[in-house]
Design an enzyme around this catalytic site. Structure first.
Site, short mmCIF file in Angstrom:
data_model
loop_
_atom_site.label_atom_id
_atom_site.label_comp_id
_atom_site.label_asym_id
_atom_site.label_seq_id
_atom_site.Cartn_x
_atom_site.Cartn_y
_atom_site.Cartn_z
N CYS A 1 0.84 -1.20 0.00
CA CYS A 1 0.00 0.00 0.00
C CYS A 1 0.87 1.26 0.00
O CYS A 1 1.48 1.57 -1.02
CB CYS A 1 -0.99 -0.04 1.15
SG CYS A 1 -2.44 0.98 0.80
N HIS B 1 -3.63 -4.92 0.38
CA HIS B 1 -3.11 -5.52 1.62
C HIS B 1 -3.29 -7.04 1.56
O HIS B 1 -4.21 -7.58 2.20
CB HIS B 1 -3.88 -4.99 2.84
CG HIS B 1 -3.64 -3.55 3.14
ND1 HIS B 1 -2.68 -3.13 4.01
CD2 HIS B 1 -4.24 -2.43 2.68
CE1 HIS B 1 -2.69 -1.81 4.09
NE2 HIS B 1 -3.64 -1.35 3.29
N GLU C 1 -1.84 -9.25 3.06
CA GLU C 1 -1.66 -9.89 4.37
C GLU C 1 -2.98 -10.24 5.04
O GLU C 1 -3.04 -11.18 5.84
CB GLU C 1 -0.82 -9.00 5.30
CG GLU C 1 -1.41 -7.64 5.67
CD GLU C 1 -1.10 -6.55 4.65
OE1 GLU C 1 -0.70 -6.90 3.52
OE2 GLU C 1 -1.28 -5.36 4.97
N1 GLN Z 1 -1.78 6.76 3.14
C1 GLN Z 1 -1.90 6.03 1.93
C2 GLN Z 1 -3.25 6.26 1.28
O1 GLN Z 1 -4.17 6.67 1.90
C3 GLN Z 1 -1.63 4.57 2.11
C4 GLN Z 1 -2.58 3.86 3.03
C5 GLN Z 1 -2.13 2.49 3.44
O2 GLN Z 1 -0.94 2.19 3.42
N2 GLN Z 1 -3.04 1.64 3.85
O3 GLN Z 1 -3.40 6.00 0.11
#
Ligand code: GLN
Length: 537
Positions: free
Chosen positions: A387, A512, A514
């Site tokens: 992410c 994600h 995970e």
């Molecule tokens: N802050 C970033 C976004 O909002 C990544 C968010 C995250 O890593 N879950 O896109």
């Protein structure tokens, strides 16, 4: 009130003495031994916070925000539930006080209570029960964990609701398990049961007589502790299980089963007695406890270092990938902020076999994270960007190619090269908030890419939780930056995965993965990363 159909059995899990001793793991483990008997099990967490969901909770305090496939931002215990029970939960499994109250107030505003005075009892407590029953529908057993400690002001309506549930579904169809803590006094070499006794009294005072006591402690207390607790709490000795600290959390179901608790529960709930099949679970525990000959050192570039629960699913995915590859995964927490200012500290990266760019929000430590991604690229060190970690890798590569001030608008609103920005910014609309991409999103993988090879299929689904996206305006420059877009949304408008062409493993995903990793079925992307790190070594 209509009596609910009693084909579902309920197990209510409460906690006494203090919180944070593993009530969630205990609830998940109870589910595991029931599922091992061929029963269909669902599970739900009631959280006493006045928050509506966990989306706004500080992860440094509360640990990871776990995201379900339907996009609910929930407590990290749901992650344990999914991993232990190998199921996918929904929003319904996370019930926070804020949500309950909001729904009751909305109903009141909608005139649903026909002029009645709206009260905690029965309106709030009934609403909780209705939600529990709805979530339980169709399952053999439904487990409900009530967060916090019994006696807390704020959990009272949940406790009252589960007490009433025993009247609604019948005492034969539900069971109360209380998780207590027994401290050990080193100076006198004694285990003290008084706090646990008081905790049971507190629960009884609220009208609930526990059927099971799960006794947490640092080390194993003697048998006499069980006898004493049984005498003072009125819980049968057979129904008291000792849970001293385990070498791995995955041991807990085996301890419960080993102490005969599975049969106590089925006996008590009138469920047909069948032996539990925990074969695959035993394999997980064995691999978690094995010391392998080989190890990999994985550096995770983090903003929060005080509470490692913040990245619970991610570290579990790394560990499980190690088990599947017969290698110990040694995780080193690397402070992104210190990377920014401390040259000496940066030297530490030399010892790493692989680097994970973690998810995250906000600009703190972003330059350190970008530095680390760049370091991984330059040194051909495997890099997995999750992410925010993917967004960071894109920024690093753009800067390498000459866009010296490239950045995410999350970190620098006035960057001349916003290679990461919100969709609203990209289409020239005002940011209106509430534009998070949450839950399952489909991604199509480009053939011939590493990602495609790792997943072994062209179309994948992963959970998301982010607001920012790769800026489409820069997509035709990626090749010059040495990056390949390996995955996009099916309509091609969103960048989902990137990878560096000339690097052993430099892979980023906007998702994600995970959250879908399991102890006995680690996620292929994590496994591929761990193996690449091993190869680098
Ligand atoms: N802050 C970033 C976004 O909002 C990544 C968010 C995250 O890593 N879950 O896109």
């Amino acid at each position: 009130m209509a009596r609910a159909k009693a084909d579902t059995k309920y197990v209510f899990v409460t906690g006494g003495v203090l919180s944070g001793v593993g009530k969630g793991i205990t609830a998940a483990s109870l589910g595991t031994i029931l599922k091992a008997r061929g029963l269909s099990v669902s599970i739900q967490k009631c959280d006493p916070y006045l928050n509506v969901d966990a989306g706004t909770l500080n992860p440094a305090e509360h640990g990871e925000c776990f995201v379900t496939f339907d996009g609910a931002e929930t407590d990290l215990d749901l992650g344990h539930y999914e991993r232990f029970l190998d199921i996918e939960l929904t929003q319904a499994s996370s019930l926070m006080s804020g949500r309950v109250l909001r729904e009751v107030i909305d109903a009141e505003r909608g005139g649903k209570y026909l002029g009645k005075t709206v009260q905690i009892i029965p309106h709030v407590t009934n609403h909780i029960q209705d939600t529990i029953i709805k979530t339980a529908k169709g399952f053999d057993v439904h487990i409900v964990e009530v967060g916090g400690t019994v006696g807390d002001y704020e959990s009272l309506s949940f406790i009252e609701a589960i007490r009433e549930m025993s009247m609604r579904v019948g005492l034969d169809n539900c069971l109360f398990a209380h998780v207590v803590y027994v401290p050990y006094l080193g100076a006198s070499g004694e285990f003290k049961t008084k706090p646990a006794q008081n905790a049971v009294r507190e629960l009884r005072g609220l009208g609930i007589v526990p059927d099971i006591l799960a006794v947490r402690s640092e080390v194993k207390p003697p048998k006499s502790t069980v006898a004493k607790l049984s005498l003072f709490s009125g819980v049968d000795k057979e129904a008291i299980v000792l849970l001293p600290n385990a070498s791995t959390i995955y041991q807990v179901p085996l301890t419960l089963e080993g102490s005969g608790l599975g049969d106590v529960i089925t006996g008590r709930l009138g469920i047909r007695r069948v032996p539990a099949n925990l074969t695959s679970w035993r394999r997980v525990v064995k691999s978690a406890q094995t010391k392998y000959h080989k190890s990999v050192k994985i550096g995770v570039i983090a903003k929060y270092l005080d509470n490692q629960d913040t990245y619970m699913s991610l570290t579990e995915a790394l560990k499980a990938s190690g088990w599947a590859s017969d290698v110990n995964v040694d995780i080193t927490w690397i402070d992104a902020e210190q990377l920014e200012k401390d040259k000496q500290y940066r030297e530490g990266l030399k010892d790493m076999d692989g680097i994970v760019g973690l998810p995250g929000f906000g600009s703190r430590g972003s330059e350190g994270k970008i530095w680390a991604a760049n370091y991984a690229y330059e040194n051909k060190l495997p890099y997995l960007g999750i992410c925010l970690g993917m967004q960071i890798s894109i920024i690093a590569m753009a800067r390498r190619a000459g866009l010296a001030k490239a950045n995410s608008t999350e970190f620098d609103a006035s960057t001349p090269d916003p290679v990461i920005s919100t969709m609203a910014e990209q289409v020239g609309k005002e940011n209106t908030g509430g534009t998070m991409r949450l839950g399952d999103w489909t991604c199509v993988l480009e053939s011939g890419t590493k990602a495609r090879k790792i997943y072994g299929q062209a179309e994948i689904v992963e959970r998301h939780r982010h607001r920012y996206e790769a800026n489409n305006r820069y997509r035709d420059q990626y090749e010059d930056w040495g990056l390949r877009i390996s995955g996009t949304s099916p309509d091609g408008t969103l960048v989902e995965m990137v990878e560096a062409a000339d690097h052993p493993f430099f892979v980023g995903t906007q998702a994600h993965p995970e959250f879908r990793s399991r102890p006995n079925r680690p996620h292929p992307l994590y496994t591929a990363f761990v193996r690449a790190s091993l190869a680098k070594k």
